[in-house]
Scaffold this active site. Sequence first.
Site, PDB file in Angstrom:
ATOM      1  N   CYS A 193      12.714  74.483 114.883  1.00 60.86           N
ATOM      2  CA  CYS A 193      12.476  75.280 116.082  1.00 60.86           C
ATOM      3  C   CYS A 193      11.358  74.663 116.918  1.00 60.86           C
ATOM      4  CB  CYS A 193      12.124  76.714 115.673  1.00 60.86           C
ATOM      5  SG  CYS A 193      11.753  77.773 117.072  1.00 60.86           S
ATOM      6  N   CYS A 226       8.934  77.103 118.602  1.00 66.82           N
ATOM      7  CA  CYS A 226       7.992  77.739 117.660  1.00 66.82           C
ATOM      8  C   CYS A 226       6.882  76.760 117.270  1.00 66.82           C
ATOM      9  CB  CYS A 226       8.694  78.158 116.367  1.00 66.82           C
ATOM     10  SG  CYS A 226      10.242  79.017 116.552  1.00 66.82           S
ATOM     11  N   ASP A 227       7.259  75.532 116.943  1.00 64.17           N
ATOM     12  CA  ASP A 227       6.328  74.623 116.274  1.00 64.17           C
ATOM     13  C   ASP A 227       5.874  73.432 117.117  1.00 64.17           C
ATOM     14  OD1 ASP A 227       6.714  76.237 114.048  1.00 64.17           O
ATOM     15  OD2 ASP A 227       8.292  74.969 113.216  1.00 64.17           O
TER      16      ASP A 227
END
Length: 302
Positions: A131, A134-135
């Site tokens: 992701c 997200c990261d």
Amino acid sequence: MYDMLIVGGGPAGYTAALYAARAGFSALVLEKLAPGGQMGTTDLVENYPGFPEGIQGFDLAMKMKEGAEHFGAATKLAEVTGLELAGETKIARTKKAVFQGKTLVLATGAAPRELGLPRETALRGRGVSYCATCDGMFYRGKTVAVVGGGNTAAADALYLARICQKVYLIHRRDQLRAPKTQLAKMEQAGNVEFLWNSQVTGLLGDTALTGLTVTNKITGQAQELECAGVFIAVGQVPETGLFRGQVDLDEAGYVLAGEDTKTNVPGVFAAGDLRKKSLRQIITAAADGASAAQAAEEYLNQ
Ligand code: NAP
């Protein structure tokens, strides 16, 4: 007999439970492992509003669970092994018990497809990610790689190109599945390098990822690529096998339900990543949960 059974304790499931419980309905969340689903295994969540410093995915999961339980929803940690959805009473079976509901919310989510490489699981969260939104921030200014050629891979590469020094896009064919406009944008970014006809055949690094072995499918030649992170974007696998044949799914296995989350089965609703939709994020899963509770309330009041 519960007013609402909810299968899956991620953001969709617990938001449905919260809304149902606040509306005065009895709600039970059946979760096989731990609350949170994919969110629960995310290190730091920075794109869920209300947490300017970010929040650990597990902590956010516990808060969602506590929030729903505060209003009377219940949780049972048990894997659902069978569902009977057609009748007026919805039935969920676990190994040890049978639960009955007047309505049922399917919120089992989806899982990113893995490449199936040795140590892929061990390096997850240590350089291997599924992701980018997200990261990606953890790799600011660094070199990363994206694997895949679809819309997710293209969107990930464009997002990462804005924050990382360099992005390798590794695709198994010589053409993207994503539209040409995406290719043009990546070319314009100036820091995206394409490795066509290429497959990741190895993950390098002991405790954290340091690079990849990439093999050209045509020449058979392997090279080592230094990078701090790899974002695997080779599609998702919806967790819908449990009710295949009972609820209408698309060809990829996602539940066919609109924004109102209504499936083809009366009294059965689909919320979160398992639903056919364009953006799969914590916030869109939570929004689905609210819609499912609203639709279930209408159904119960009828
Ligand atoms: P996808 O469209 O299924 O693409 C998956 C990509 O991964 C394909 O390029 C595929 O290669 C490659 N792939 C699959 N298995 C692989 C493996 N084992 N090893 C290496 N490569 C592999 O998945 P997605 O990109 O996650 O998109 C899912 C859906 O969401 C699509 O319908 C997409 O259009 C949609 N979406 C839309 C947007 C948007 O902005 N409109 C954004 C994200 C996603 P091949 O091409 O060779 O098959």
